[in-house]
Write an enzyme that holds these catalytic residues in place. Sequence first.
Site, short mmCIF file in Angstrom:
data_model
loop_
_atom_site.label_atom_id
_atom_site.label_comp_id
_atom_site.label_asym_id
_atom_site.label_seq_id
_atom_site.Cartn_x
_atom_site.Cartn_y
_atom_site.Cartn_z
N ARG A 84 0.08 -6.36 11.52
CA ARG A 84 -0.22 -5.07 12.71
C ARG A 84 -0.56 -5.96 13.89
O ARG A 84 -0.50 -5.13 15.05
CB ARG A 84 -1.39 -4.29 12.15
CG ARG A 84 -1.80 -3.12 13.11
CD ARG A 84 -2.76 -2.45 12.60
NE ARG A 84 -2.54 -1.43 11.55
CZ ARG A 84 -3.24 -0.56 11.19
NH1 ARG A 84 -4.76 -0.37 11.74
NH2 ARG A 84 -3.17 0.40 10.17
N ARG A 124 1.55 1.45 10.58
CA ARG A 124 1.07 1.75 9.27
C ARG A 124 2.33 1.69 8.06
O ARG A 124 3.12 2.55 8.08
CB ARG A 124 0.68 3.31 8.99
CG ARG A 124 -0.18 3.72 7.64
CD ARG A 124 -0.58 5.06 7.79
NE ARG A 124 -1.62 5.25 8.68
CZ ARG A 124 -2.95 5.02 8.48
NH1 ARG A 124 -3.25 4.89 7.24
NH2 ARG A 124 -3.84 5.37 9.29
N SER A 129 -10.96 -6.54 9.67
CA SER A 129 -12.20 -5.54 9.01
C SER A 129 -12.86 -6.89 8.31
O SER A 129 -12.23 -7.49 7.36
CB SER A 129 -11.63 -4.62 8.23
OG SER A 129 -12.89 -4.07 7.61
N ARG A 144 0.93 -1.09 -0.03
CA ARG A 144 -0.22 0.12 -0.02
C ARG A 144 0.64 1.42 0.07
O ARG A 144 2.15 1.29 0.74
CB ARG A 144 -1.05 0.11 1.09
CG ARG A 144 -1.73 -1.13 1.29
CD ARG A 144 -2.90 -1.31 2.31
NE ARG A 144 -3.49 -2.55 2.29
CZ ARG A 144 -4.52 -2.88 3.30
NH1 ARG A 144 -4.76 -1.95 4.02
NH2 ARG A 144 -5.22 -3.86 2.82
N GLU A 186 -7.78 -0.46 14.49
CA GLU A 186 -8.18 -1.59 13.44
C GLU A 186 -7.25 -2.58 13.60
O GLU A 186 -6.21 -2.47 13.01
CB GLU A 186 -8.56 -0.88 12.23
CG GLU A 186 -9.09 -1.86 11.39
CD GLU A 186 -9.39 -1.47 9.85
OE1 GLU A 186 -9.61 -0.42 9.75
OE2 GLU A 186 -8.97 -2.09 8.83
#
Length: 422
Positions: free
Chosen positions: A387, A276, A351, A261, A348
């Site tokens: 994460r 991140r 999801s 990403r 988070e």
Amino acid sequence: MIDIRQLREDPERVRASQRARGEDDGVVDAVLDADRRHRSGLSQFESLRAEQKSFGKKVAAAKGEEKQALLAEVKETAARVKELEAAKDEAAVERDRLLRSIGNVIIEGVPTGGEDDFVTLEEVGSPRDFAAEGFEPRDHLELGELLGAIDMSRGAKVSGSRFYYLTGPGARLELALMNLALDRARDAGFVQMQVPTLVTPETMAGAGFLDAHADEVYRLEADDLFLTGTSEVALAGFHADEILDLSAGPRRYTAMSTCYRREAGSYGKDTRGIIRVHQFQKVEMFVYCRPEDAETQHESLLKWERGMLDDLGLAYRVIDVAAGDLGGPAARKFDCEAWIPTQGAYRELTSTSNCTTYQARRLNTRERAESGTRMVATLNGTLATTRFLVALLETHQQADGSVTVPEVLRPYTGFDVLTPVG
RNA sequence: GGAGGCGUCGCCUAGUCUGGUCUAUGGCGCCCGCCUGCUAAGCGGGUUUGGGGCUACAACCCCAUCGAGGGUUCAAAUCCCUCCGCCUCCGCCA
């Protein structure tokens, strides 16, 4: 892409969904208008085309002068057919362009509003009280460096910011987590896959990642391929342009893949540690099922996600994501957010999205129904990602900087505790 | 990277050279019916997908669809161009 027929039959429902998302509901009428223009143009084209075709048969049968006369007569029709075809195609392109800009119609009960308007469904476990235990928790990066588990500076040296190495016990811990997730998915009946992480523009667009997320995606210009930010893309593309037999139940797949990403537009956000990053590992679940089974499947995905967090000893909450924060394909999304002690916040970790038939319509994945075919529903959910290490390290740290490995991971790590090095 | 071959409605296949009678042939499979103690065989019919019209969401009619997209033509599975995929051979290579 939403169903044009649903939009025709119940435009108000689509308008309401757009409003809940904070999007323009006027686009619905624009679609209806383009749709009407397309259909009337289509009728004109089809009837004249039929005339032209029947004329063609007469031409074939005719001879000599008669044939020449017929040819002259039909020539004009041919030109007109071409014009009508272009006109109806143009209307169809406009209709589809507008239709594609509409997000999935939300499921009843999804909270209205944006990022901060989520509804907390449940809080599980209580955040660890470090003050009561008498020591200040270290953050995951400090711990990672202390334990010889995370090396950010060498990641930056080799690849730039937001890249990292997991070293020794860190690498081991991540793989343990992935293996635990894959074993659980297998036990739950998911078919395990190894998938491409470079995909064509068609696949990327079909999965819905070239709209709002376009800036987030790495593109290899020389080959016109995209690096995927989740194995959802490859799993969604797996059955593109296929007609499935779902009579024996949903098709369920799981895959671990490296995810890429760009994190454009997040400069300065979460710059410390591996919260991140540009590249990480993730185990994803993906389900193809009948539309009427989608909500039940969604609950199941959430259940498996929670099972991981429960057994890893993390405190977390489950939220029902608000309409404006769903993204295009999802009709409903549940996030599990784990408590991060040094941030004093829930972040988070997993999801799960119910995309109903939205993604399948773009990818043209159907099932054989009693009469004809119909679109399937697709769902996805996270079972583990890199994460998780952030929450694991911080939550299970001891005053001396060591970190206890949760029971369920020990068979995979081969050690019970990470201890400070040097 | 080079040369050649191939791609037809689930699977196999005819048709492509020589454009029109292709409304795409035949077989297998599958579905319905007949026949039949049962099953099989036999016989008859059906069987791509998408869209539109009309409607009872039926029947029926129409348009598109022969790997994808363009083009030529009154007319394209058939001729031309581009792309994609598969196969064979050669070259190169962690």
